[in-house]
Design an enzyme around this catalytic site. Sequence first.
Site: not given
Length: 159
Positions: A7, A66, A139
């Site tokens: 992430d 992501e 996160d």
Amino acid sequence: MIILGIDPGLTRTGYAVVRSGGPPTALAVGVISTDPGSDTPVRLAELFADLSSLIADHRPDVLAIERVFTNRNLQTAISVGRASGICLLAGAQAGIPVYEHSPTAVKLAVTGDGRATKAMVQKMVTKRLGLDVTPKPADAADALAIALCQIQTMRVVAT
């Protein structure tokens, strides 16, 4: 197979190392942090070095990240975009296949709802991995969700 879920973020990049094959197992989860007071090039170099070390230690077969999405805050979008580029570079330099997933695809894969809240994603990540506690910060939990999305995607493609 070992999946490294990422992430991306300049201040905090969440990471998760998950083994697939049977029930998925979390092997490592955490965040890579950089000092917001440091110059951006220094922070990007630190992120690259830490990711490269993580890759060397865990030897993932796949890196899932992501995909950067449009953000209302231009500065945040630029910052996340830079961190994302470093993550993509670290995977490419290590010779690992890199896959990008949209936030909606990650939420859909983990919860069945592409508009799920962060709390719903965290709850399902905790449940699907059989964890005793919800990973913190968000996160890290998001990185686990990205890894789970990659596992699910690989299973669909294999059938």
